[in-house]
Structure formats: structure tokens, C-alpha cells
Design a protein around this motif. Structure first.
Motif, PDB file in Angstrom:
ATOM      1  N   ALA A   5       0.846  -1.195   0.000  1.00 16.66           N
ATOM      2  CA  ALA A   5       0.000   0.000   0.000  1.00 16.66           C
ATOM      3  C   ALA A   5       0.877   1.239   0.000  1.00 16.66           C
ATOM      4  N   LEU A   6       0.446   2.256  -0.740  1.00 16.13           N
ATOM      5  CA  LEU A   6       1.190   3.517  -0.762  1.00 16.13           C
ATOM      6  C   LEU A   6       0.235   4.670  -1.002  1.00 16.13           C
ATOM      7  N   ASP A   7       0.614   5.830  -0.470  1.00 16.55           N
ATOM      8  CA  ASP A   7      -0.233   7.016  -0.596  1.00 16.55           C
ATOM      9  C   ASP A   7       0.635   8.266  -0.607  1.00 16.55           C
ATOM     10  N   THR A   8       0.367   9.149  -1.566  1.00 13.72           N
ATOM     11  CA  THR A   8       1.079  10.430  -1.648  1.00 13.72           C
ATOM     12  C   THR A   8       0.096  11.585  -1.812  1.00 13.72           C
ATOM     13  N   ALA A   9      -1.137  11.408  -1.329  1.00 14.43           N
ATOM     14  CA  ALA A   9      -2.164  12.435  -1.491  1.00 14.43           C
ATOM     15  C   ALA A   9      -2.034  13.574  -0.491  1.00 14.43           C
ATOM     16  N   VAL A  61      -2.300  -1.506  -3.472  1.00 18.95           N
ATOM     17  CA  VAL A  61      -3.412  -0.592  -3.192  1.00 18.95           C
ATOM     18  C   VAL A  61      -2.852   0.820  -3.050  1.00 18.95           C
ATOM     19  N   VAL A  62      -3.497   1.759  -3.737  1.00 18.03           N
ATOM     20  CA  VAL A  62      -3.006   3.135  -3.801  1.00 18.03           C
ATOM     21  C   VAL A  62      -4.079   4.089  -3.304  1.00 18.03           C
ATOM     22  N   GLY A  63      -3.670   5.074  -2.526  1.00 14.91           N
ATOM     23  CA  GLY A  63      -4.578   6.132  -2.112  1.00 14.91           C
ATOM     24  C   GLY A  63      -4.892   7.032  -3.295  1.00 14.91           C
ATOM     25  N   THR A  64      -6.170   7.240  -3.564  1.00 19.05           N
ATOM     26  CA  THR A  64      -6.579   7.986  -4.752  1.00 19.05           C
ATOM     27  C   THR A  64      -6.916   9.450  -4.475  1.00 19.05           C
ATOM     28  N   THR A  78       3.298   5.323  -9.662  1.00 19.69           N
ATOM     29  CA  THR A  78       4.184   4.301  -9.108  1.00 19.69           C
ATOM     30  C   THR A  78       3.427   3.000  -8.850  1.00 19.69           C
ATOM     31  N   GLY A  79       2.246   3.102  -8.258  1.00 21.43           N
ATOM     32  CA  GLY A  79       1.446   1.912  -8.005  1.00 21.43           C
ATOM     33  C   GLY A  79       1.072   1.184  -9.286  1.00 21.43           C
ATOM     34  N   SER A  80       0.688   1.938 -10.306  1.00 20.68           N
ATOM     35  CA  SER A  80       0.326   1.325 -11.587  1.00 20.68           C
ATOM     36  C   SER A  80       1.532   0.653 -12.233  1.00 20.68           C
ATOM     37  N   ALA A  81       2.699   1.298 -12.138  1.00 21.07           N
ATOM     38  CA  ALA A  81       3.913   0.721 -12.726  1.00 21.07           C
ATOM     39  C   ALA A  81       4.318  -0.564 -12.013  1.00 21.07           C
ATOM     40  N   GLY A  92      -7.636   0.970  -5.880  1.00 17.14           N
ATOM     41  CA  GLY A  92      -7.634   2.346  -5.401  1.00 17.14           C
ATOM     42  C   GLY A  92      -8.645   2.542  -4.287  1.00 17.14           C
ATOM     43  N   LEU A  93      -8.227   3.226  -3.221  1.00 17.49           N
ATOM     44  CA  LEU A  93      -9.139   3.577  -2.130  1.00 17.49           C
ATOM     45  C   LEU A  93      -8.948   5.054  -1.797  1.00 17.49           C
TER      46      LEU A  93
END
Length: 226
Positions: A5-9, A61-64, A78-81, A92-93
Motif C-alpha cells: 500500500a502507498l499514498d502520496t495524497a 493498493v493506492v490512495g486515490t 508508481t502503483g500502476s507501474a 484504489g481507495l
């Protein structure tokens, strides 16, 4: 199951690894200007800490968001790659949902993050797992009075404490990949189908092409024999 999981929002560059039962490793660094620089090293650190390899992943899972355009797209790209490279699904969440989940409240409340421009991204929740309606963006003082009266978590709530009457200073300030991973694992275990990672920008990018911008095209070279 092994979820990355990663998030940069939000200003936090946050990464976590979850095995379907618990969070194995997590890393959080708060720096709003270095999302691109910090994210992949963060991924490497959590994998190393957990003693796992990238080729063991079963999903990402990526923060959207919602979040600022530049920071948010770092995590999404990055998540898609990573998902494409390992041929695993990418989910996506909503990033606000991770703050709500981390807050752990069992009463109505609101999550608000700093959207800059003296605005907040916000959403109302019935409890830590149940969002009521879609995320929105607006000036804190213009939010509905019943929203401003709720307990509030997130940097937006504490930054604009003159508007949010019940900010919870001990609540989470930024998005959490650990909470994001736990929420995703819980939903997947329950048989829920998670959405694709579509960004929630909610407004145009902060960077704009200047008004009246003119493209200067160099003159064509003279024809031979002229």
C-alpha cells in the motif's frame, strides 16, 4: 496475500506491507515536496524490513486522494507501474478513508485534509469504516454548520480549528498506508470488489499556464537559392 500500500495524497509519503492478517512493515515520511524522491526508497525499506520480495506481491493498493495534482500522481503512477511490472491487480481507495479507518471512531465525524488555497478536502463518516457521500473541497468557514460541529480529524481540522469546533488533535493528521492496507485487506477478505485507482483531484492543478502565453516559433530557414 501480500499487499503493498502507498499514498502520496497528503504531505506524508507513506508505504506499508500487509499479509492479509497484519501489517508487516510501514514507513512514513512527511515532506510535501519530495514525494517522487522518497516513495520508491520507502517501498524498498518496507520490503527489506519484512524480509519479503517484490515478486511475492499479490496486489497493490493506492490512495486515490483527494489531493494536490503533483503529489497524488506520484503514488498513482508508481502503483500502476509496480502492478504492471509484477502482473498483479492495482486497487484504489480514497485517502480520506484511510484517515477515518486510522481514527477508529464509532460515532459520526468528519475528516479534513489541507487542500491549500485556504481550502480543505473533506468527507463525512458515520464511523471509521462508513463514508457518507463523496469527498468534497471547500473553504472551512463555508462548510455546513452540522459538519463543522462534528468531531474532526486530519491536518485540515487542526489547521482551521477556528472553523472546526471539535478538532481531535490526537487523531491522524495525514493519510496512512498501514490503515489503507488494513482496510483493503479487510474488504478483500469480505469478498468486496475494490475499484481501480482513479484519481480524485476535485479541482484544477495549482500550476497553470500564464494567461496570454505566446508560443514563439523560430523562423524557417531561407530556401536554397534565395
Amino acid at each position: 496475500m501480500l499487499l503493498l500500500a502507498l499514498d502520496t495524497a497528503t504531505p506524508a509519503v507513506t508505504v506499508a506491507l500487509h499479509d492479509g492478517t497484519r501489517v508487516l512493515a510501514t514507513g512514513d515520511q512527511v515532506d510535501a515536496r519530495r514525494h517522487g524522491e522518497l516513495l520508491l526508497p520507502g517501498v524498498d525499506r518496507v520490503l527489506t524490513e519484512a524480509g519479503r520480495r517484490l515478486d511475492e506481491l499479490t496486489g497493490v493498493v493506492v490512495g486515490t486522494g483527494p489531493g494536490p495534482y503533483t503529489g497524488l500522481r506520484v503514488g498513482l503512477a508508481t502503483g500502476s507501474a509496480l502492478g504492471a511490472a509484477r502482473a498483479v491487480p492495482v486497487y484504489g481507495l480514497c485517502s480520506l478513508d484511510s484517515l477515518a479507518y486510522a481514527a477508529g471512531l464509532d460515532e459520526p465525524f468528519v475528516v479534513a485534509t489541507d487542500a491549500r488555497r485556504k481550502e480543505v478536502y473533506w468527507a463525512r463518516y458515520a464511523d471509521a469504516r462508513t463514508r457518507l457521500g463523496e469527498p468534497q473541497v471547500g473553504r472551512p468557514e463555508e462548510l455546513p454548520a452540522d459538519v463543522l460541529a462534528l468531531p474532526a480529524v486530519g491536518e485540515g481540522a487542526t489547521r482551521y480549528a477556528d472553523a472546526f469546533t471539535r478538532p481531535l488533535p490526537d487523531g491522524p493528521a495525514h493519510a496512512s498506508a498501514a490503515a489503507l492496507a488494513s482496510l483493503a485487506a479487510e474488504k478483500l477478505a469480505a469478498g468486496e470488489e475494490l475499484p481501480a485507482p482513479s484519481p480524485l483531484y476535485l479541482r484544477r492543478p495549482d500550476a497553470q499556464v500564464p494567461a496570454g502565453y505566446k508560443v514563439v516559433t523560430p523562423p524557417s530557414p531561407p530556401a536554397r537559392g534565395a
